[in-house]
Scaffold this motif. Structure first.
Motif, PDB file in Angstrom:
ATOM      1  N   THR A 118      -5.727  -1.444  -1.773  1.00 34.43           N
ATOM      2  CA  THR A 118      -4.611  -1.482  -2.727  1.00 34.43           C
ATOM      3  C   THR A 118      -4.820  -2.536  -3.801  1.00 34.43           C
ATOM      4  OG1 THR A 118      -3.040  -0.661  -1.088  1.00 34.43           O
ATOM      5  CG2 THR A 118      -2.132  -1.891  -2.956  1.00 34.43           C
ATOM      6  N   LYS A 163      -6.903  -1.606  -6.827  1.00 32.60           N
ATOM      7  CA  LYS A 163      -6.499  -0.564  -7.769  1.00 32.60           C
ATOM      8  C   LYS A 163      -6.316  -1.156  -9.170  1.00 32.60           C
ATOM      9  CE  LYS A 163      -4.189   2.273  -4.246  1.00 32.60           C
ATOM     10  NZ  LYS A 163      -4.915   3.530  -4.418  1.00 32.60           N
ATOM     11  N   ALA A 171       2.136   1.760  -3.749  1.00 33.94           N
ATOM     12  CA  ALA A 171       1.220   1.471  -4.869  1.00 33.94           C
ATOM     13  C   ALA A 171       1.018   2.668  -5.788  1.00 33.94           C
ATOM     14  CB  ALA A 171      -0.118   0.974  -4.336  1.00 33.94           C
ATOM     15  N   PRO A 188       0.808  -1.224   0.000  1.00 36.50           N
ATOM     16  CA  PRO A 188       0.000   0.000   0.000  1.00 36.50           C
ATOM     17  C   PRO A 188       0.839   1.271   0.000  1.00 36.50           C
ATOM     18  CG  PRO A 188      -0.856  -1.576   1.596  1.00 36.50           C
ATOM     19  CD  PRO A 188       0.479  -2.083   1.157  1.00 36.50           C
TER      20      PRO A 188
END
Length: 687
Positions: free
Chosen positions: A489, A492, A367, A364
């Motif tokens: 995360t 995404k 990212a 995270p």
């Protein structure tokens, strides 16, 4: 149906029986030999500053934002009025996993509590003593039960009293061991703890550290997002409270605290950095340890001391996976514990190998910096909600903890129970439970439902990911992780999660076991440490030339109270086998327990005028058996479960089966019947 919620409680009592403390049968030495100073005055009793110097604005703000359950405990002690522990003021259970700051009470009741607390604190600052300065240990357990809105065992009051400074440990006269010397290997949390305790004992010591400064794992781990998954108040040395800025601090603040602690206790005067320990060998002729080191300029030296403390920990040797072609990867490879300061991931294609604690932190954090991220997540992990992720402690609350140490103490005790021992009684394997494939008992199955709902809520707009991340094994069979943005995360659009291991690397091409391929510029190894290879960074040679690794075998470390091994006299291991906590909690507390025990053993040896002390083989073997028997009842040995706690034979090596208060009791004082004391003339064969 299984046998219900009573079963884990009965099993917890059985493990507590297995964990019964050693009887303190040795008597204190006569006056003049092992003098003990005992102060029973709690640091919570008196105001830390004159009332005129208190910043009322900050104090009011702190009370307005304080945790209601902890504030109620302060009110009760300050006023002596038991009504604050009863309806309508007694807090209710929080539906989630947060700190329950509101106590689930109506706003008007909260206001009444905060107003009364402000009045009581003002009176205390003006000189009014606590109405209940020292609750009994039983009463402390009852108070914590109210604060936690659940039953806390009566015996837990003992460790609450110790944690709050009511039952201060006896302190030896420094003169008792003034002629003794020690060597400490390692300058992380364990080494700092050892240095502090040796200083109290008056033992001159030298500390060898391979890195350039103190900090250990917090010096070495510098990857983005690195932080602790234990509340800051519990991740603190008992002797040095800290004004933490965050509820769960990140790496830089933790390292700063450790360095400041080492500086405050004079450890820098004793330390030699960039020094590698090659071997520690017991010298029978001198009854000392000869420690061979390599200095920063490459020279070899040998130093000798009466006592040896190994403080290298278990998060010391990085674990590198065996991946075909990894050494020939065309890009860059970083292990999270060897993160380069010059690392630049901007716009790069990054592959993260592993989704354990470090993987869940680093992914995270980077990212939004990378152009594409692929996460190779061979195993699945349970992750709990983390409402306090990167949450700062309000300035007023920080001030309240400084002005009113009693509030800080109660807040710490609540956090200690929540993160240390609250769940322990629910982790026992129920042989009558009908669904062992998914849980170990009925309560564990309820936990599974709660955590499953959380995962489903987080990934409801990406249902295809649920199957990839939802574990089949029981909750807590591996260390429970905290969701610091992990589920956000992996949703995404530029992030891919592959539920396979990385099998092969060719150039910039990474291939999975099923043949799927991805391209990467950087590989991040979030693969942890060799946790079962205890003390593997140097050779330890005991009596009769026996290597410790031969005594243990390849990965089967064992130690009495995680600290002592027969055949290795005057040798103490900190954060050794079966000392870490799998059910949660701060490792600092168990290290402190070990170092307290080690100090008591040294005092006992000095009182007996013994030149050496070690654990007897029978006591060592019996303790190992009790450890294994206890683990056989717990979730970590659940069939089909893999975790870093177990060695290649499936034996749990890294973590303890005991509740924290049980280990605390075991380490209060040595049982002389378990120890072997020898004198110089006996060990040298003199008449």
């Amino acid at each position: 149906m299984g046998s219900g919620s009573g079963w884990p409680a009965r099993q917890a009592r059985e493990v507590q029986r297995l964990a019964k403390p050693a009887s303190p049968r040795f008597t204190r030495p006569p006056p003049g030999r092992c003098r003990i100073r005992i102060s029973m005055q709690s640091p919570l009793s008196n105001p830390p500053m004159p009332a005129a110097e208190v910043n009322r604005t900050l104090l009011k703000d702190g009370i307005a934002n304080a945790n209601i359950p902890a504030l109620l405990m302060v009110l009760y002690q300050m006023t002596g009025e038991a009504t604050w522990l009863q309806e309508p003021f007694a807090p209710g259970r929080s539906p989630g996993l947060d700190d329950n700051d509101s106590g689930q009470l109506p706003d008007e009741v909260q206001t009444q509590i905060r107003t009364a607390a402000e009045e009581a604190i003002e009176a205390w600052l003006a000189g009014r003593p606590l109405a209940i300065e020292r609750p009994t240990n039983l009463r402390l357990a009852e108070m914590l039960s109210v604060a936690m809105t659940e039953h806390v065992p009566e015996e837990y009051g003992d460790i609450v009293a110790a944690g709050m400074g009511y039952d201060l440990e006896p302190t030896a006269d420094a003169a008792i061991a003034a002629d003794k010397t020690a060597i400490v290997i390692g300058g992380g949390v364990s080494g700092i703890c050892a240095g502090i305790e040796l200083g109290k004992l008056g033992i001159d010591y030298t500390l060898f550290e391979k890195n350039e400064d103190f900090g250990g794992t917090w010096f070495e781990n510098r990857y983005p997002g690195c932080g602790v998954d234990t509340p800051s108040l519990t991740y603190t040395f008992s002797c040095r409270p800290n004004d933490w800025s965050m509820y769960f601090p990140l790496r830089d603040e933790i390292e700063g605290y450790l360095l400041d602690t080492a500086r405050e206790f004079g450890l820098y005067d004793k330390a030699r950095f960039r020094t590698h320990v090659e071997e520690a060998r017991w010298n029978t002729a001198t009854d000392q340890w000869d420690v061979t080191i390599t200095t920063p300029d490459g020279k070899r030296e040998t130093h000798s001391a009466d006592y040896l403390f190994s403080a290298v920990g278990i998060l010391n040797i990085p674990k590198y996976p065996q991946i075909d072609g990894l050494d020939e990867f065309a890009g860059e490879v970083y292990h999270t514990s060897r993160w380069p300061a010059e690392a630049d991931l901007s716009g790069k294609r990054v592959a993260v190998i592993g989704n354990g604690a470090s993987g869940m932190q680093v992914a995270p954090a980077i990212a939004d910096e990378v152009s594409r991220m692929t996460i190779f997540a061979r195993s699945k992990q349970w992750a709990a909600p983390f409402p306090q992720f990167r949450k700062k402690v309000p300035e007023g609350v920080r001030y309240l903890m400084q002005v009113v140490p009693l509030y800080r103490a109660w807040l710490e005790q609540r956090l200690s129970w929540t993160f240390n021992d609250r769940v322990h009684g629910t982790l026992f394997r129920d042989p009558e439970w009908e669904h062992p494939e998914r849980a170990v008992n009925e309560i564990n199955d309820a936990h599974r439902r709660v955590f499953t709902r959380y995962v489903e809520e987080q990934l409801q707009d990406r249902p295809e990911l649920i199957e990839r991340v939802l574990p089949e094994y029981p909750p807590f069979a591996k260390r429970m992780l905290l969701d610091n943005g992990w589920f956000r995360t992996i949703k995404k659009p530029h992030v891919d999660l592959i539920p396979e291991h990385l099998a092969k690397v060719e150039g910039n091409t990474l291939s999975t076991s099923s043949g799927e391929t991805v391209e990467a510029d950087v590989i991040i190894l979030a693969t942890g440490f060799q946790t079962t290879n205890v003390l593997g960074s140097y050779d330890i040679v005991g009596r009769e030339g026996q290597l410790l690794r031969d005594h243990w075998g390849e990965d089967n470390a064992s130690a009495y109270l995680g600290t002592l091994v027969p055949g290795f006299p005057n040798f103490f291991i900190l954060l050794g086998p079966n000392v870490g906590s799998g059910h949660g909690g701060s490792m600092i507390r168990n290290i402190e327990n070990q170092m307290h025990f080690a100090g008591q053993v040294v005092q006992c040896a000095e009182a007996q005028e013994a030149s050496t002390v070690e654990v007897k083989e029978t006591a060592y073997t019996d303790y190992s058996r009790r450890i294994d028997d206890a683990h056989d009842r717990l979730v970590w040995t659940h069939p089909g479960t893999e975790n870093w706690y177990r060695n290649s034979q499936g034996r749990v090596v890294a973590i303890t089966p005991w509740r924290n208060d049980a280990f605390w009791r075991m380490t209060r004082s040595p049982d002389e019947a378990d120890l072997q004391f020898d004198h110089q003339q006996e060990s040298s064969g003199a008449a």
